[in-house]
Structures are given as C-alpha cells and as structure tokens.
Design a protein around this motif. Structure first.
Motif, PDB file in Angstrom:
ATOM      1  N   TYR A  81       1.014  -1.305   0.169  1.00 56.00           N
ATOM      2  CA  TYR A  81      -0.194   0.007  -0.034  1.00 56.00           C
ATOM      3  C   TYR A  81       0.590   1.473  -0.039  1.00 56.00           C
ATOM      4  N   GLU A  82       1.942   1.216   0.771  1.00 61.52           N
ATOM      5  CA  GLU A  82       2.689   2.390   1.065  1.00 61.52           C
ATOM      6  C   GLU A  82       3.690   2.770  -0.277  1.00 61.52           C
ATOM      7  N   LYS A  83       3.934   1.503  -0.922  1.00 58.17           N
ATOM      8  CA  LYS A  83       4.680   1.537  -2.183  1.00 58.17           C
ATOM      9  C   LYS A  83       3.824   2.294  -3.330  1.00 58.17           C
ATOM     10  N   VAL A  84       2.464   1.671  -3.438  1.00 58.91           N
ATOM     11  CA  VAL A  84       1.657   2.260  -4.421  1.00 58.91           C
ATOM     12  C   VAL A  84       1.421   3.670  -4.222  1.00 58.91           C
ATOM     13  N   ARG A  85       1.401   3.972  -2.929  1.00 63.79           N
ATOM     14  CA  ARG A  85       1.067   5.668  -2.732  1.00 63.79           C
ATOM     15  C   ARG A  85       2.383   6.574  -2.960  1.00 63.79           C
ATOM     16  N   GLU A  86       3.416   6.024  -2.860  1.00 67.25           N
ATOM     17  CA  GLU A  86       4.727   6.739  -3.213  1.00 67.25           C
ATOM     18  C   GLU A  86       4.993   6.460  -4.628  1.00 67.25           C
ATOM     19  N   ALA A  87       4.437   5.719  -5.475  1.00 67.03           N
ATOM     20  CA  ALA A  87       4.473   5.671  -6.767  1.00 67.03           C
ATOM     21  C   ALA A  87       3.622   6.720  -7.532  1.00 67.03           C
ATOM     22  N   ARG A  88       2.445   6.962  -6.680  1.00 56.73           N
ATOM     23  CA  ARG A  88       1.582   8.031  -7.401  1.00 56.73           C
ATOM     24  C   ARG A  88       1.634   9.167  -6.569  1.00 56.73           C
ATOM     25  N   LYS A  89       2.657   9.484  -5.935  1.00 59.47           N
ATOM     26  CA  LYS A  89       2.911  10.719  -5.211  1.00 59.47           C
ATOM     27  C   LYS A  89       3.014  12.004  -6.307  1.00 59.47           C
ATOM     28  N   GLY A  90       2.184  12.934  -5.914  1.00 58.29           N
ATOM     29  CA  GLY A  90       1.968  14.145  -7.039  1.00 58.29           C
ATOM     30  C   GLY A  90       0.967  13.860  -8.120  1.00 58.29           C
ATOM     31  N   ALA A  91       0.527  12.691  -8.187  1.00 57.96           N
ATOM     32  CA  ALA A  91      -0.432  12.437  -9.247  1.00 57.96           C
ATOM     33  C   ALA A  91      -2.027  13.134  -9.081  1.00 57.96           C
ATOM     34  N   GLU A  92      -2.638  13.243  -9.744  1.00 58.08           N
ATOM     35  CA  GLU A  92      -3.949  13.835  -9.367  1.00 58.08           C
ATOM     36  C   GLU A  92      -4.688  12.930  -8.382  1.00 58.08           C
ATOM     37  N   LEU A  93      -5.408  13.373  -7.659  1.00 57.13           N
ATOM     38  CA  LEU A  93      -5.925  12.935  -6.396  1.00 57.13           C
ATOM     39  C   LEU A  93      -7.365  12.476  -6.793  1.00 57.13           C
ATOM     40  N   PHE A  94      -7.676  11.226  -6.495  1.00 54.85           N
ATOM     41  CA  PHE A  94      -9.090  10.600  -6.644  1.00 54.85           C
ATOM     42  C   PHE A  94      -9.321  10.344  -5.085  1.00 54.85           C
ATOM     43  N   ALA A  95     -10.191  11.174  -4.286  1.00 55.87           N
ATOM     44  CA  ALA A  95     -10.516  11.053  -3.055  1.00 55.87           C
ATOM     45  C   ALA A  95     -11.715   9.856  -2.976  1.00 55.87           C
ATOM     46  N   PHE A  96     -11.540   8.766  -2.150  1.00 51.58           N
ATOM     47  CA  PHE A  96     -12.412   7.749  -2.110  1.00 51.58           C
ATOM     48  C   PHE A  96     -12.574   7.488  -0.723  1.00 51.58           C
ATOM     49  N   HIS A  97     -13.907   7.214  -0.225  1.00 49.46           N
ATOM     50  CA  HIS A  97     -13.967   7.089   1.219  1.00 49.46           C
ATOM     51  C   HIS A  97     -14.861   5.945   1.371  1.00 49.46           C
ATOM     52  N   ASP A  98     -14.227   5.024   2.415  1.00 50.72           N
ATOM     53  CA  ASP A  98     -14.934   3.961   2.937  1.00 50.72           C
ATOM     54  C   ASP A  98     -15.888   4.082   4.040  1.00 50.72           C
TER      55      ASP A  98
END
Length: 994
Positions: A60-77
């Motif tokens: 999960y952290e690696k995916v977040r790091e890989a997408r750092k600076g990309a356009e945000l898609f805010a999704f809520h559980d």
C-alpha cells in the motif's frame, strides 16, 4: 481452448490438427512450452503467500509513493459495523470498493484509501448486555453508580469492537483488498470522537440543533430512541379494534347533522349517539385526547344493530361487514367540517395530566373532534383516534390544536401512575388484551379481530418499537442555517440538480434519495445508552441547558486528549476546563459551572459515521469533497443521508460528488441468506475462501449486475471458478511460449521486436489491435464503474479473441518455427506485450493471479516486482499500444467465418476429417486478401495452406500430398530430407536438414 491448457503440442508431434500417429522422432526438436505459471491455481495455498509478500514490502505504501504528485481521487470507505464475521454482503461491498481503488490507481490517480469501522452503538451494547445477563455479572453492575456502570459496560463494548475489528481486518485482507490497514479509522478513536463533536459544534452554531419533547421511535427492549435507519419491518399480529366513543351532547350531535326534534322523534333517536374509531394499538387509548376528522369527507349518523354511531359514509358497508351487523340504517349525513369541535367522553379516562410541552392547553378541545387532512378512507372508520404522545401526525395535531401531549408509557414499556389503576405498571403489550376486555365489558367495543401487518422492529433486539414522546436532541432539517439562510432540506434537494449536482450510479438512486429528503422528519440524534459518544450538554438545577458552539468545542478538546470515557470519569467543571464561559456570547447567563450536571444522552451512531468526511477525509488531508461514496442501496436512508446533512450544515455542500449503490445478496430463489438456514455455512465468506479462493470470489463479484439485488448459489461460485480457469489457462499458454524469449526491459536489449515495425497485415498486428480495443473498452468500463462489462470483455477476449482465434493460429509457429526465426520472435513479442497488458487490466479484479502472471512473465524473484505498481498501458491519449493494423483485417475475419463453415460442412459430409488434410481457396474480388501472408490465413483456418483466387470458397483435399512428420502440415513443400524424414521447408530449416 483446445490444446492450450496442457502446454504441449497437440498429440505427440505437430502443433495442430486431430491426427495422432505413432512416436514422432522430431518431438525433441519442437519448442515445447515451459512456465512456472502452473495450470492449477492452488489459490487457497498461494494467495496467503502473495498477501504475506505484499505486506512484507508494504505494498500500500509503495503504491502511494509511486503515485505521489499524481491527480488525487478521493475515495472514502463507509464503515461496516465491528460486530460478527463478514458475510456475502461485505464480500460484494469490499470487492467493489477495491475495484475502484485499484482501477483508479492503475489509471494514474493517487487513491489513498483508509478503511473504517463503526464501533459504537446499540448492536454491540445489546450483545454485551445479553452476555452480562447470561453470565450473572449484571447484578454486580447494578450496585455501581450510573457513571461507573456505564464505564464498565463501555469497557466491555470496546473489547468487543476491537475483537471484531481485528477479525474483519484479517478477513478483508484475505479478500486481497488494498487499503491502509495500518492506520484505519475507528469511530471510538479519540481523534475521531473529537472531530465528530466539532461537527456538532458547527451545527449548533448554525442554529440547527435543538432539544424538544416529540414522539420518536422507541425501543422498549433497549430503552432508547431509534432512527429510521435502525428499524427493520417484520410481519406482526396485532388486534384491530372498533370502539364507540360516547358523544358528550346529544342535542349538539343531532344539530350538526341537521336533525330537528321531529326528525329525532320520527327516527326514534332516544339513544345517545357515539363516534366509532378504529385502532391497531389499543394500548394507546389511555393517551387519547382527541379524534381527527377530515373536513372534506361526508360522515353518516348510522343505526347499527340498534346503536347510533358516526363514521365515514363510504366506509359504512366495509365496517359493518367486518362487524357482521344485521341492521344498518343511515339516518343522516353531514360534511366532516360540520363535526369539528363536537365533544365526546373517553370510555375509561376521566382527566388528562398537564401538557408536557409547557404551553397552555385549550381545555375545551380535549376529547373533541379536530380537523386533519391526513385522515383517509383506506382503512378504519374515517375517524382517527389521536394521542399526541404516541404518533407523529397526532403530535403535530396536538401542537396545532394546543392539546395536551400526554405520554403515560415509561422507558421500559410499562404505564406510569397517571393511567387508570387497572393499567398501572402493566406492559403495553399486555395492556392490549386488558383494554379490549374493559371496552367489551363497558359496552364500548363494537368489534375486534387479530390481523397481520408489517410493523417496525428494533434492528438489534428484533422486538416491536413504539412511538413515544420524550425529550430528545434534534437536528432540524427545515431550520435555515445562519450562513446560507437555507434549510438542510432545501440545500440537499438543490444538490441533486443543476451544474455540480451529485451523480448517481445507478441513476435511479437520485429519485430514491430525493424522495427520502423530501419526506424525512427532523433528525433525532440522541440515544439513551452507554456505548457511544456523549452529547456534551450540561444542565443546571433549574433545567437551563448549556450547549453552545464554544462549550462543545471545549469538550471536544478534552475528548481528543482522553477519549469519550472522560465524560463518565470527569466532573462537569473539569470537562469545561478549556471553556471560556465569560467570553461565550451564546451561553445562558447566571450559571454556576461547578454545579452543572452532565447530560445523559449519547449521539446517534449514524451521526458519528456521518461525520467521517470530517473526522477522516478532512482531518487526515485525504481530499474533500470526496469523489465517490459506495454502499448498499439501504444507505439512501442511512449513511448517505447522515453524511449529507451534517456536511450541508457545516460546509454548505454534500461531502461527495457521486453515490454508487449496490443491491443485496439473496439465495437463488430470492430468499434472504439468514444464519439460521441449514446451508448457512456454505455461504460464509471464510468457507467460500477455503473452497474457491479470493480471486474466484472476486471474479464472481466482478461479473454481477450489482445495481440490483443479486442471487447467490454455490453453483454460481463453481461457475465463476470455471470461467476463472479459462482466463488463467489463456495466460498460461502465452507465458509458457515465452520461456526462451527475453524482452527489452528497462533498456536492456533482448529479442523484442519494435511494435511500430510489425507489419499491419500480420496476424500479430491484428492481435495487438484487438488488445488496444480491449484496453479502451475495459478502462472505459472501469471509469464508469461498470465492472461486469469489463469482466465480460476480458473473458471474451481471453476465451474467443485469444484462445479461439489468435493463439490457435500462432500455435504452430511457436512450436515448429526455428526458435529464433523472425516470425516466431515477432509473435513472442506480441505474446509478451499482451500478457503484460492483460495482467494489468486483470489486476484490479484478480490481484493475486495477475501479479503471479506478471512476475512469471519477468522471471521475477525479488519481492517488490509487482503488477500493482504499474498502470494500464497508455499510448499518448489512448489506452493500449496504438499498433498499426490493416483495415483489410475486417474482410479477412468475415471471410474466415465463411471458410470455417465450409470446412465444417466438408468434415460433416465425411469427405475429409482432419483440417490439416485440407487446403482452402478463397475468392478475392478486390485484391484485399492478396495483401496478407497466406501462411497467416492458413493458420487462422487451421488448414495446411490457403490459395487466393476463384469465384467462391473451395475446400481442397490434400490427402494425396506429402505430410510433414514434424508439424503434420501438407503445405506443398514437404519432401524427403537428408535425415530420411518427410519435412516441409519450414520444419527442415528448424531442425537443420534443409
């Protein structure tokens, strides 16, 4: 997918055909498939290992790091309740959410996703209290002070919630969902509780929160108010009774019906007339203070079996038929408007206690007829018994008419001392029988019978609820905010229309939510329980309430530090230690903070979960407003509303831009999958995972038309397993034919052919173009959350486009061409790229299998090589590779269909059995087919060779020609070679005997 699952050539020698001769001496010269990607998935064993690897590398952290600076898609559980094991509904909900997270991530968005749990509330407290009673520990608790008892209950509830949060976490991870499980949100966390109170503070500041005596749904079993979302409707049997209320003034009654004294004498009207009411809640009759009449209906004075009574004219036949009356005579009629104000006598109550609202009641209206337009002619008598303390419409009538709001029923469902002695202390449910008996003995009962109807029940205790008038805290939906000057209802309805309106998937959700917003009452946000977030209201000895924006925020600071237990362990003055009373312009003056008492109520759990947009998304900087909320269709009246209303009050807009709803899962007959079913264990998620694995279950979920209710059956899961295996075997065939292929990866040159050099007329270009179309179609489906469309496109591509067409056609060259021939390397290049791209497209739905294929494709040994750090293939602005493909392929594929039909007719006629003993001559009137490699055309048809020309499709018998001992083809080049074998030119070159 004939011949592809085994990973070996058909039969013992060649690459295609059905003929199976003896041992082939050239078998060892074939390029036979090899791969670590096994045919058998062994998901139950292998998925946990994959999950452990992901956890080891911190995926999960690696995916977040890989997408750092990309356009945000805010999704809520939306938080599931931390109680019990997850079920099929959770499976569908969590998989759908994971599809969103993974698809949007692979589209290039940054999609942080924090899982949450709803931890407070009645279900957990009910379970804990039941266990305390069964264990006998409840007696010890009763000896404690109220705060001590509540703390003991809360500690037990917290342990219960934490236990099931831990269980749910393991189960949801086992479903291979990608989320920040290291940092979840729980509504019992102090930071969450504090942020929730800050939402309440702002609603108070906007003038939306008030305390009032009103009728609310009341759980007798759990002694608390309930919200609409906490009700379940079940069939219940209740008494239906018709009661005569004796009129007070006979002369007044006759005058209202226009009867003179002569009329009265002529009609023999010496008896005192009565009003006939109907009710299904006899226990509410002690609280009757009026009877409602519709001014626009016509009512009749009727002699029924000798008694004179009043009821709606249109209901006379219906009522007297039910009562089996023999004598029915209409004496006179009058409009309901003429009856308003007419007095009657209560059948067993002599006086009504003072009004609980504090207003001066109009005593002359007590036990009289009042006008009400909600009176209908659907059921009953057209005269509605009215008890303002026990019904919403009754309450509104009582307020309008200044009637006493009288509620003689205590928290536990028993009567207080204000009722007649024969009812005092009795349960309301027992009172039904007592009231009926009393009315029968006194002569006021016309008729009664038992009937079955749908009735609201407490969602946790499964017991019937009642309407009971109590003092509660409310959020007013029709009160204007100080900021916008508009009500929550107005803003909510406006948010569904125009530019920037909330979007709905499916679209019918819009009308559903609109209807609920239009009709919903004020929100009762208080509960009379222990396990929850206290409402920070303080009371002086004379009943003055302190709850201002500043005082609530001050308590919120304490709660952030110490948690909500502080409400029960600290004194009022300590809870207000951060509060500046003197500087609070909203506070009532003259209060002694040291003598204030803490309020007894907690917040509705729906208010807590409905504040998650603030306590999670804004608090953690995860994006607001949220792009999407995704929950079951019941949340139109639940979380979707309980999130919208506070957000409208606090920030003036909904917390979400779009709402996606899914249906419920029932069995194949549409019946509820209850825990009491004999086969219930077959549908438990843990057992399904053991039997099928997570990827198969996810594959099943992705196939569903989730917009409506879904039917489930173990046979459906088995079918999903079969479908999954076809996809897996397609991947396996491609991977197994890349064992000697090294792609150009990360700048290291290998055998990869540049895609822009692939001839547009080659079958490989066609396959790449088909993959480009698939990519665009699948990503477009993902974009609109049409996962079933993506599922079908992916399955059809694997089963039809690849297995039945392309892979069947190129199998011969993969096995029989010289290993490093240009044609084989080109095909392997395409297999590599399609395997890579297909793994990415499948990754959101089949995360383990796609990752396994991706790693096998690269021969990966390092733990951090994973498809989930990649994105979907994109060339410029289009999904896919953008490989050039000749337009003539449309003609080729059309001709292929006709040619295959001709081949099948030849086989059916018994003329030639094996397609490799056939050639086909294809007409080419416009020269299109001449542009294509005849070998590709032959492979597409599965025959030995194709000729172009002639006026119609012609199947040629090649059995008289030589057959290649290595590939079994009869392509016209087969002859005896120096090693003594009969080989085609292609095969001779491959074995080095040309």
């Amino acid at each position: 997918m004939s011949g592809m699952g085994s990973g070996s050539a058909s039969g013992t020698g060649g690459a295609s055909g059905t003929e199976k001769p003896g041992k082939n001496k050239y078998k060892d010269t074939l390029n036979l498939p090899q791969t670590s990607f096994s045919m058998k998935a062994n998901l139950v064993q292998n998925e946990p290992a994959t999950l452990a690897r992901w956890q080891k590398i911190g995926l999960y952290e690696k995916v977040r790091e890989a997408r750092k600076g990309a356009e945000l898609f805010a999704f809520h559980d939306g938080p599931p309740y931390a109680n019990g094991s997850i079920h099929l509904g959770h499976l569908m909900n969590k998989c759908l959410k994971d599809f969103v997270v993974r698809t949007r991530t692979m589209m290039g968005f940054d999609v942080p996703y924090v899982p949450g749990w709803d931890c407070h509330g009645l279900p957990i407290e009910h379970k804990v209290m039941t266990e305390l009673v069964e264990s006998g520990k409840i007696e010890k608790l009763r000896a404690l002070s109220e705060d001590q008892r509540k703390i003991a209950v809360r500690r037990a509830c917290q342990g219960h919630a934490e236990k099931y949060h831990a269980l749910h976490t393991k189960q949801m991870q086992r479903l291979l969902t990608l989320a920040d499980y290291e940092h979840p949100y729980l509504t019992l966390q102090p930071s969450y509780e504090g942020a929730t109170l800050e939402v309440l503070a702002e609603l108070v500041a906007q003038g939306l929160v008030y305390r009032a005596l009103k009728p609310v749904h009341w759980s007798v079993a759990n002694e608390t108010a309930l919200a609409e979302a906490e009700l379940e409707y079940e069939d219940r049997e209740d008494p239906s009774i018709y009661v005569d209320f004796e009129c007070y003034d006979t002369a007044d009654v006759f005058a209202r019906f226009g009867l003179s004294e002569d009329d009265q004498e002529r009609l023999n009207l010496g008896a005192r007339p009565s009003l006939m009411i109907w009710t299904t809640t006899p226990w509410t009759l002690p609280a009757n203070v009026a009877v409602a009449v519709n001014p626009d209906y016509r009512y009749a004075l009727v002699r029924v079996d000798g008694n004179v009574t009043i009821l709606a004219e249109k209901l006379i036949e219906k009522v007297t038929t039910v009562g089996k009356s023999e004598e029915v005579e209409v004496l006179a009629t009058a409009m309901g408007e003429a009856l308003v104000g007419m007095r009657y006598r209560h059948p067993f109550v002599s006086s009504v206690p003072a009004c609980g609202l504090g207003h001066k009641c109009a005593e002359e209206k007590v036990w009289s007829l009042v006008a009400a337009d909600y009176v209908t002619l659907e059921d009953g008598t057209g005269l509605v018994h009215t008890a303002p303390g026990h019904g919403t419409d009754d309450f509104k009538t009582g307020v309008r008419e200044q009637l006493p709001v009288y509620c003689p029923v205590r928290e536990d469902g028993t009567y207080d001392a204000t009722v007649p002695e024969w009812l005092r202390g009795k349960s309301i449910w027992d009172a039904n029988k007592l009231v009926i008996e009393h009315l029968r003995d006194s002569g006021h009962l016309y008729h009664w019978h038992m009937f079955t109807h749908s009735y609201p029940h407490d969602w946790r205790s499964k017991t019937p609820v009642i309407f009971r008038c109590t003092e509660q805290w409310f959020v007013g939906v029709d009160r204007a905010t100080k900021r916008e000057g508009k009500s929550l209802r107005e803003m909510g309805l406006a948010s569904l229309e125009g530019a920037g309106a909330v979007k709905f998937v499916p679209e019918w959700g819009k009308n559903r939510l609109r209807g609920m917003l239009e009709s919903r009452p004020d929100w009762c946000i208080s509960r009379q329980r222990a396990w929850g977030l206290p409402i920070p209201a303080f009371f002086s000895k004379d009943g003055v309430v302190l709850m201002t924006p500043a005082s609530v925020r001050a308590v919120a600071l304490v709660v952030r530090e110490k948690g909500s237990d502080a409400w029960f362990t600290m004194e009022a003055k300590d809870l207000l230690s951060k509060y500046d009373y003197a500087g609070d312009p909203d506070a009532p003056r003259g209060l002694d903070l040291a003598s204030l008492k803490k309020g007894p109520d907690i917040l509705d759990v729906w208010f807590e979960s409905g504040s998650s947009w603030n306590a999670v998304m804004r608090e953690r900087g995860l994006g607001f407003p949220v792009e999407l909320y995704l929950e079951g269709s019941d949340q139109h009246r639940g979380w979707f509303q309980s999130s919208m209303l506070p957000a409208l009050g606090v920030v003036g807009r909904p917390p979400y831009k779009a709402l996606l709803t899914h249906g419920f899962i029932n069995d194949k007959d549409g019946k509820k999958l209850s825990k009491s079913r004999p086969d219930a264990k077959d549908y438990e998620v843990d057992n399904l995972l053991v039997n099928y694995g997570a990827d198969v279950m996810r594959w099943w979920v992705s196939s569903l038309a989730y917009e409506n209710d879904v039917k489930a059956d173990t046979g459906f899961f088995a079918g999903a397993g079969d479908s999954y295996r076809k996809v897996r075997n397609t991947l396996r065939f491609m991977l197994s034919n890349l064992y000697d292929f090294t792609a150009s990866i990360d700048g290291v040159e290998g055998h990869c052919v540049a895609l822009d050099l692939i001839e547009p007329t080659s079958i490989d270009a066609w396959a790449m173009a088909q993959f480009d179309e698939l990519s665009a179609r699948v990503v477009e489906a993902y974009e609109r959350y049409a996962f079933a469309d993506a599922h079908k496109a992916l399955y059809d591509f694997c089963n039809d486009t690849l297995s039945s067409v392309y892979l069947a056609a190129v199998k011969d060259r993969l096995y029989c061409d010289k290993a490093d021939s240009a044609r084989r390397r080109r095909t392997q290049t395409v297999l590599f790229e399609i395997s890579d791209g297909l793994s990415r497209l499948l990754a959101p739905l089949l995360p383990h299998t796609a990752d396994e294929a991706y790693r096998a494709l690269r021969g990966a040994t390092a733990d951090d090589v994973t498809v989930h750090l990649r994105g979907f293939i994109r060339e410029k602005d289009a999904w896919g590779y953008g490989v050039r493909c000749d337009e003539g392929w449309k003609t080729v594929m059309r001709v292929r269909d006709d040619a295959l039909a001709a081949i099948e007719r030849t086989r059916a006629a018994g003329e030639v059995e094996n397609p490799l003993e056939m050639g086909v001559r294809l007409p080419d009137p416009d020269g299109t087919l001449a542009r294509f490699d005849a070998r590709d055309l032959a492979d597409l048809l599965g025959v030995s060779r194709v000729e172009v020309g002639g006026s119609s499709i012609e199947v040629i018998d090649l059995r008289s020609e030589n057959r290649c001992e290595r590939s079994w083809k009869r392509d016209g080049t087969v002859r005896l070679r120096p090693d003594g074998g009969m080989l085609s030119d292609r095969d001779a070159e491959a074995v080095g005997v040309a």
